[in-house]
Structures are given as structure tokens and as C-alpha cells.
Write an enzyme that holds these catalytic residues in place. Structure first.
Site, PDB file in Angstrom:
ATOM      1  N   GLY A  46      22.129  43.666  74.331  1.00 34.53           N
ATOM      2  CA  GLY A  46      22.403  43.184  72.974  1.00 34.53           C
ATOM      3  C   GLY A  46      21.405  43.789  72.004  1.00 34.53           C
ATOM      4  O   GLY A  46      20.375  44.339  72.420  1.00 34.53           O
ATOM      5  N   GLN A  51      16.358  43.847  64.342  1.00 36.58           N
ATOM      6  CA  GLN A  51      15.554  44.621  65.292  1.00 36.58           C
ATOM      7  C   GLN A  51      15.500  46.103  64.924  1.00 36.58           C
ATOM      8  O   GLN A  51      14.635  46.823  65.409  1.00 36.58           O
ATOM      9  CB  GLN A  51      16.116  44.473  66.714  1.00 36.58           C
ATOM     10  CG  GLN A  51      15.969  43.054  67.261  1.00 36.58           C
ATOM     11  CD  GLN A  51      16.506  42.944  68.660  1.00 36.58           C
ATOM     12  OE1 GLN A  51      17.710  42.786  68.851  1.00 36.58           O
ATOM     13  NE2 GLN A  51      15.647  43.037  69.656  1.00 36.58           N
ATOM     14  N   CYS A  88      13.372  40.822  75.626  1.00 34.33           N
ATOM     15  CA  CYS A  88      13.738  41.181  74.248  1.00 34.33           C
ATOM     16  C   CYS A  88      13.286  42.610  74.006  1.00 34.33           C
ATOM     17  O   CYS A  88      12.143  42.968  74.333  1.00 34.33           O
ATOM     18  CB  CYS A  88      13.059  40.227  73.266  1.00 34.33           C
ATOM     19  SG  CYS A  88      13.476  40.562  71.552  1.00 34.33           S
ATOM     20  N   LEU A  89      14.175  43.408  73.435  1.00 34.30           N
ATOM     21  CA  LEU A  89      13.822  44.802  73.174  1.00 34.30           C
ATOM     22  C   LEU A  89      12.719  44.908  72.123  1.00 34.30           C
ATOM     23  O   LEU A  89      12.076  45.951  72.004  1.00 34.30           O
ATOM     24  CB  LEU A  89      15.069  45.589  72.726  1.00 34.30           C
ATOM     25  CG  LEU A  89      16.184  45.687  73.781  1.00 34.30           C
ATOM     26  CD1 LEU A  89      17.412  46.392  73.212  1.00 34.30           C
ATOM     27  CD2 LEU A  89      15.689  46.405  75.048  1.00 34.30           C
ATOM     28  N   HIS A 130      21.033  34.594  71.964  1.00 37.92           N
ATOM     29  CA  HIS A 130      19.782  35.330  71.699  1.00 37.92           C
ATOM     30  C   HIS A 130      19.947  36.194  70.440  1.00 37.92           C
ATOM     31  O   HIS A 130      19.064  36.232  69.582  1.00 37.92           O
ATOM     32  CB  HIS A 130      19.465  36.171  72.942  1.00 37.92           C
ATOM     33  CG  HIS A 130      18.247  37.032  72.866  1.00 37.92           C
ATOM     34  ND1 HIS A 130      17.135  36.834  73.648  1.00 37.92           N
ATOM     35  CD2 HIS A 130      17.954  38.125  72.111  1.00 37.92           C
ATOM     36  CE1 HIS A 130      16.222  37.747  73.373  1.00 37.92           C
ATOM     37  NE2 HIS A 130      16.709  38.559  72.442  1.00 37.92           N
ATOM     38  N   HIS A 134      18.257  36.017  66.590  1.00 42.65           N
ATOM     39  CA  HIS A 134      17.600  37.119  65.866  1.00 42.65           C
ATOM     40  C   HIS A 134      18.075  37.151  64.410  1.00 42.65           C
ATOM     41  O   HIS A 134      17.289  37.423  63.494  1.00 42.65           O
ATOM     42  CB  HIS A 134      17.964  38.467  66.491  1.00 42.65           C
ATOM     43  CG  HIS A 134      17.046  38.926  67.592  1.00 42.65           C
ATOM     44  ND1 HIS A 134      15.691  39.085  67.426  1.00 42.65           N
ATOM     45  CD2 HIS A 134      17.295  39.287  68.875  1.00 42.65           C
ATOM     46  CE1 HIS A 134      15.148  39.521  68.550  1.00 42.65           C
ATOM     47  NE2 HIS A 134      16.099  39.649  69.464  1.00 42.65           N
TER      48      HIS A 134
HETATM   49  O1  K1U Z   1      18.178  41.339  71.591  1.00 43.88           O
HETATM   50  C1  K1U Z   1      17.523  41.931  72.434  1.00 43.88           C
HETATM   51  O2  K1U Z   1      16.302  42.010  72.345  1.00 43.88           O
HETATM   52  C2  K1U Z   1      18.220  42.522  73.614  1.00 43.88           C
HETATM   53  C3  K1U Z   1      17.994  41.712  74.892  1.00 43.88           C
HETATM   54  C4  K1U Z   1      19.124  40.717  75.041  1.00 43.88           C
HETATM   55  C5  K1U Z   1      18.987  39.694  76.119  1.00 43.88           C
HETATM   56  C6  K1U Z   1      18.479  39.959  77.371  1.00 43.88           C
HETATM   57  C7  K1U Z   1      18.404  38.973  78.346  1.00 43.88           C
HETATM   58  C8  K1U Z   1      18.864  37.726  78.059  1.00 43.88           C
HETATM   59  C9  K1U Z   1      19.366  37.460  76.812  1.00 43.88           C
HETATM   60  C10 K1U Z   1      19.427  38.448  75.846  1.00 43.88           C
HETATM   61  C11 K1U Z   1      17.978  42.684  76.047  1.00 43.88           C
HETATM   62  O3  K1U Z   1      18.941  43.286  76.364  1.00 43.88           O
HETATM   63  S1  K1U Z   1      16.490  42.911  76.844  1.00 43.88           S
HETATM   64  C12 K1U Z   1      16.920  43.824  78.296  1.00 43.88           C
HETATM   65  C13 K1U Z   1      17.143  42.872  79.387  1.00 43.88           C
HETATM   66  O4  K1U Z   1      16.320  42.000  79.564  1.00 43.88           O
HETATM   67  C14 K1U Z   1      18.324  42.891  80.252  1.00 43.88           C
HETATM   68  C15 K1U Z   1      19.045  44.055  80.462  1.00 43.88           C
HETATM   69  C16 K1U Z   1      20.145  44.027  81.292  1.00 43.88           C
HETATM   70  C17 K1U Z   1      20.532  42.857  81.934  1.00 43.88           C
HETATM   71  C18 K1U Z   1      19.806  41.689  81.719  1.00 43.88           C
HETATM   72  C19 K1U Z   1      18.690  41.705  80.887  1.00 43.88           C
HETATM   73 ZN    ZN Z   2      15.721  40.109  71.389  1.00 44.30          ZN
END
Ligand code: K1U
Ligand code: ZN
Length: 185
Positions: A46, A51, A88-89, A130, A134
Site C-alpha cells: 500500500g 508518503q 510502514c514504508l 493503514h 495515513h
Molecule cells: O503504507 C505503507 O507504509 C505501506 C505498508 C502497508 C502495510 C503493511 C503491513 C500491514 C499493513 C499495511 C507496507 O506495505 S510495508 C511493507 C510490508 O510490511 C509488507 C509487505 C508485503 C506483505 C506484508 C507486509
Molecule cells: Zn505506512
């Protein structure tokens, strides 16, 4: 398409509320496409406009092939509870358990400005919540207990060291690698 820089914790924009769009223009569609590209390159599921330094109420998600651009998303119903790990990215390498609704119904406009409603459960529901957070200046660390939040912030400061930059550059990812991940899901 362009890979956008991602703003990181301490950047004031991450705490800003966003502006409702009255129409979806070609400029917004370009932003959506760049956000998807940036999200894939950063290996996220996401990404929200704040962001990438923008204040339009737009986010994108792609969870297990459920891919959506959501403009002005609103949760209109929620049910149940799930607790699971989030990242979170904008706060790389920091993770924490967050309790959220198990199931949400989200009303939004799509990339063409058409009204849509999505029924999301499990990880998609978590991700959408999530991203909507944001868009209202909330971060997953806000839900951690004081002790866990302090520990997460301590780790973040340690990882950052002397680096005070408020953005991170995302490296391009090769297309084959992206398809490989799609096949794994
Ligand atoms: O919004 C963001 O920072 C993106 C975030 C979204 C998110 C991840 C995990 C749970 C809820 C929301 C990410 O994508 S961080 C990357 C990550 O943790 C992830 C990637 C692939 C599968 C699961 C998690
Ligand atoms: Zn995030």
C-alpha cells in the site's frame, strides 16, 4: 512513470490531513500510476499520497492481487477484530502489532472517478485501514503502547544514526522480479 521519493518519520507531511478531491483529473491519474510504481519498487502492499509528499486524499493498495486506487476513501462499515504485525514504508525496518477491524467496507472513487465499494477482510482490510490512517495523519506507531512506541522510536533513531534526511529514494526493481512475487502470492 516516475519513482517518487518516500517521506519518512519526522516529516511534517506525514502528520497532515489530506484534501478531498472534487474530480479525478489526468494529473491525479499520473500520480496514482507513479504511486503504484513506487509502491511495487519499495516492495509495499500500500501507499498513501502523504508518503510521497502530496496532500490529495488518494491511496493505492495491492494485496494478493486485489489492486485498488482509492480516491476519497471512507470506511462505511467495520466488523470484528484482528491483531497482526505492521510495517510502514515511511518507517522502514520498524514493526509492531496493531489491532484493527477484521472486515471493512470502503466507499471511494476509482482511478476514473467512478464510485466503488470494496469489501475487505484480513490483510487487505488491515492495509486499507493503514492507508486511510495515513490520509488523516495517523501512523501505525500511534497504536502501540507507550513502552513499545518508545522502543520503536529508539530503534528508529539508532538505525538512522546521523542521517537527518526526511525522504528516501526508491531504487527501480526489475519487472521480472515483480512478476515472481505475484506468482508467490
Ligand atoms: O503504507 C505503507 O507504509 C505501506 C505498508 C502497508 C502495510 C503493511 C503491513 C500491514 C499493513 C499495511 C507496507 O506495505 S510495508 C511493507 C510490508 O510490511 C509488507 C509487505 C508485503 C506483505 C506484508 C507486509
Ligand atoms: Zn505506512
Amino acid at each position: 512513470m516516475t519513482l517518487l521519493d518516500i517521506w519518512v518519520l519526522d516529516a511534517p507531511i506525514l502528520r497532515q490531513d489530506t484534501t478531498v478531491l472534487t474530480e479525478v483529473t489526468d494529473e491525479h491519474r499520473r500520480l496514482i500510476d507513479d504511486m503504484f510504481e513506487t509502491m511495487y519498487a519499495a516492495r509495499g502492499i500500500g501507499l498513501a499520497a502523504t508518503q510521497v509528499g502530496r496532500t490529495e486524499r488518494i491511496c493505492v493498495v495491492d494485496v494478493e492481487k486485489a489492486k485498488y486506487a482509492l480516491v476519497n476513501p471512507e470506511i462505511i462499515a467495520s466488523e470484528g477484530e484482528q491483531t497482526g504485525e505492521e510495517g510502514c514504508l515511511s518507517i522502514p525496518e520498524i514493526y509492531g502489532d496493531v489491532t484493527r477491524a477484521q472486515h471493512v467496507v470502503v466507499r471511494a472513487l476509482d482511478r476514473d472517478g467512478k464510485p466503488i465499494e470494496i469489501d475487505a477482510t484480513d490483510l487487505l482490510a488491515r492495509c486499507v485501514q493503514h492507508e486511510i490512517d495515513h490520509l488523516h495523519g495517523r501512523l501505525f506507531i500511534d497504536y502501540l503502547s507507550l513502552l513499545k512506541r518508545q522502543a520503536a522510536l529508539k530503534k528508529w533513531r539508532k538505525l538512522r544514526g546521523k542521517d537527518k534526511s526526511l525522504t528516501r529514494k526508491i531504487e527501480p526493481r526489475d519487472v521480472a522480479e515483480h512478476h515472481e512475487r505475484d506468482e508467490e502470492l
